[in-house]
Design a protein around this motif. Structure first.
Motif, PDB file in Angstrom:
ATOM      1  N   GLY A  14      25.276  37.513  48.239  1.00  0.00           N
ATOM      2  CA  GLY A  14      26.439  36.655  48.411  1.00  0.00           C
ATOM      3  C   GLY A  14      27.439  37.231  49.388  1.00  0.00           C
ATOM      4  O   GLY A  14      28.580  36.762  49.466  1.00  0.00           O
ATOM      5  N   SER A  15      27.023  38.252  50.147  1.00  0.00           N
ATOM      6  CA  SER A  15      27.946  38.925  51.064  1.00  0.00           C
ATOM      7  C   SER A  15      27.144  39.627  52.153  1.00  0.00           C
ATOM      8  O   SER A  15      26.160  40.322  51.858  1.00  0.00           O
ATOM      9  N   ILE A  16      27.584  39.458  53.402  1.00  0.00           N
ATOM     10  CA  ILE A  16      26.925  40.146  54.507  1.00  0.00           C
ATOM     11  C   ILE A  16      27.164  41.649  54.404  1.00  0.00           C
ATOM     12  O   ILE A  16      26.274  42.456  54.671  1.00  0.00           O
ATOM     13  N   THR A  17      28.373  42.025  53.967  1.00  0.00           N
ATOM     14  CA  THR A  17      28.702  43.449  53.854  1.00  0.00           C
ATOM     15  C   THR A  17      27.802  44.150  52.844  1.00  0.00           C
ATOM     16  O   THR A  17      27.245  45.222  53.116  1.00  0.00           O
ATOM     17  N   GLU A  18      27.641  43.545  51.652  1.00  0.00           N
ATOM     18  CA  GLU A  18      26.794  44.150  50.621  1.00  0.00           C
ATOM     19  C   GLU A  18      25.324  44.161  51.048  1.00  0.00           C
ATOM     20  O   GLU A  18      24.593  45.118  50.798  1.00  0.00           O
ATOM     21  N   ALA A  19      24.903  43.070  51.683  1.00  0.00           N
ATOM     22  CA  ALA A  19      23.512  42.993  52.144  1.00  0.00           C
ATOM     23  C   ALA A  19      23.229  44.069  53.182  1.00  0.00           C
ATOM     24  O   ALA A  19      22.161  44.693  53.181  1.00  0.00           O
ATOM     25  N   ALA A  20      24.198  44.313  54.071  1.00  0.00           N
ATOM     26  CA  ALA A  20      24.023  45.333  55.109  1.00  0.00           C
ATOM     27  C   ALA A  20      23.828  46.708  54.482  1.00  0.00           C
ATOM     28  O   ALA A  20      23.011  47.511  54.955  1.00  0.00           O
ATOM     29  N   LYS A  21      24.574  46.993  53.404  1.00  0.00           N
ATOM     30  CA  LYS A  21      24.429  48.280  52.718  1.00  0.00           C
ATOM     31  C   LYS A  21      23.016  48.428  52.152  1.00  0.00           C
ATOM     32  O   LYS A  21      22.390  49.485  52.265  1.00  0.00           O
ATOM     33  N   ASN A  22      22.527  47.359  51.521  1.00  0.00           N
ATOM     34  CA  ASN A  22      21.194  47.410  50.910  1.00  0.00           C
ATOM     35  C   ASN A  22      20.081  47.530  51.952  1.00  0.00           C
ATOM     36  O   ASN A  22      19.019  48.092  51.681  1.00  0.00           O
ATOM     37  N   LEU A  23      20.362  46.965  53.129  1.00  0.00           N
ATOM     38  CA  LEU A  23      19.353  46.975  54.198  1.00  0.00           C
ATOM     39  C   LEU A  23      19.475  48.209  55.096  1.00  0.00           C
ATOM     40  O   LEU A  23      18.670  48.389  56.011  1.00  0.00           O
ATOM     41  N   PHE A  24      20.503  49.025  54.837  1.00  0.00           N
ATOM     42  CA  PHE A  24      20.744  50.251  55.606  1.00  0.00           C
ATOM     43  C   PHE A  24      20.959  49.963  57.096  1.00  0.00           C
ATOM     44  O   PHE A  24      20.426  50.661  57.970  1.00  0.00           O
TER      45      PHE A  24
END
Length: 305
Positions: A17-27
């Protein structure tokens, strides 16, 4: 069109639900992920997300892309599983020895289908004379061989394939061919004073030829000797000699039809048998049994053509 990585990025944003959180998970960095989504939207020519919502919401078109992205991931995962399964299959190597002139027919009529249904088996073919094949079997350098002659080696199992007949071959331009009609019968003594192309001593066809020479008291004039006659077939008429080979070899060598006549010999000694052979110590697995059956059927049928 989404590729695997783009689909993964898209689905991770939906899950978080967030580009910021997704970016963290995707490194990866948030700006890099944002730019990737913009590139996807530009390529698709419609937006995927409603900007400014928290959590990030999909547009109508984004919702329609959701099952497509999941299908892409599922498809690629399935492909990876299939490839992994193939990689984990036990790989076997089957080495077979066949007589001169048999390899092309076996490759065309047997191995294409066999390999398609036995993907875990690699097959190699050696095309040579019967005496060489017998030695290769004894040395463990091939697994299955086609032998001509009589079953004389107690270390082998023999599977009968067919009976064959040796014939004399003469170039159509030769004086011999001009005196004798094609496919007619001749007496062995008519080979007196004829120059011959023959296989080397040790091959079964040479053994038959030498036996007939001794039996009829006709000395042989051998001008050329070869371990394998297959390479000389295209140039056979140019040699200007006669040769002695199995009728089955002539039957599967169309280039000889236009250039050569063949002749039967009036004696029973020129008939012989062919066998599929393998060492008695060889374990007959299903894939070996399948190949033995296919080779036996093909070679037996070839003799009827």
């Amino acid at each position: 069109m989404l590729n695997q990585k783009q689909a993964e990025y898209f689905l991770e944003i939906v899950n978080c639900g967030s580009i910021t959180e997704a970016a963290k998970n995707l490194f990866i960095s948030q700006p890099a992920l944002s730019q990737t989504i913009k590139n996807i939207e530009n390529e698709l020519q419609f937006p995927l997300f409603i900007r400014g919502t928290s959590p990030l919401q999909l547009t109508k078109m984004g919702e329609r892309m959701l099952p497509i992205a999941r299908s892409i991931i599922s498809f690629n995962q399935n492909i990876e599983k299939q490839i992994k399964a193939l990689q984990e299959l036990p790989t076997h190597t089957l080495r077979i020895g066949v007589l001169s002139g048999q390899a092309q027919g076996i490759i065309t009529h047997i191995l294409t289908d066999y390999i398609a249904s036995h993907s875990q088996v690699e097959v190699s073919i050696t095309e040579t004379g019967s005496h060489v094949i017998e030695q290769l079997l004894m040395d463990g350098k091939i697994d299955i061989g086609v032998l001509s002659g009589a079953p004389t080696n107690s270390s082998f199992n023999y599977v009968f394939i067919r009976n064959d007949t040796m014939v004399v071959l003469a170039p159509k331009t030769s004086d011999f061919a001009k005196r004798h009609a094609n496919a007619s019968a001749i007496n062995f003594d008519e080979l007196y004073d004829q120059q011959l192309v023959a296989k080397t001593i040790g091959s079964y066809s040479r053994l038959l030829l030498d036996t007939l020479s001794h039996l009829y008291g006709i000395p042989l004039k051998i001008k050329y000797e070869f371990e394998n006659l297959a390479p000389i077939v295209p140039n056979f008429p140019k040699l200007g000699c006669l040769t002695f080979l199995p009728m089955s070899y002539y039957n599967v060598t169309p280039e000889l039809y236009e250039t050569s006549n063949y002749y039967y010999i009036n004696c029973s000694e020129i008939h012989y048998s062919e066998f599929l052979c393998f060492h008695k110590s060889l374990y007959i697995s299903d894939y070996i049994s399948d190949l033995l059956d296919a080779m036996q059927e093909h070679l037996a049928q070839a003799n009827k053509q």
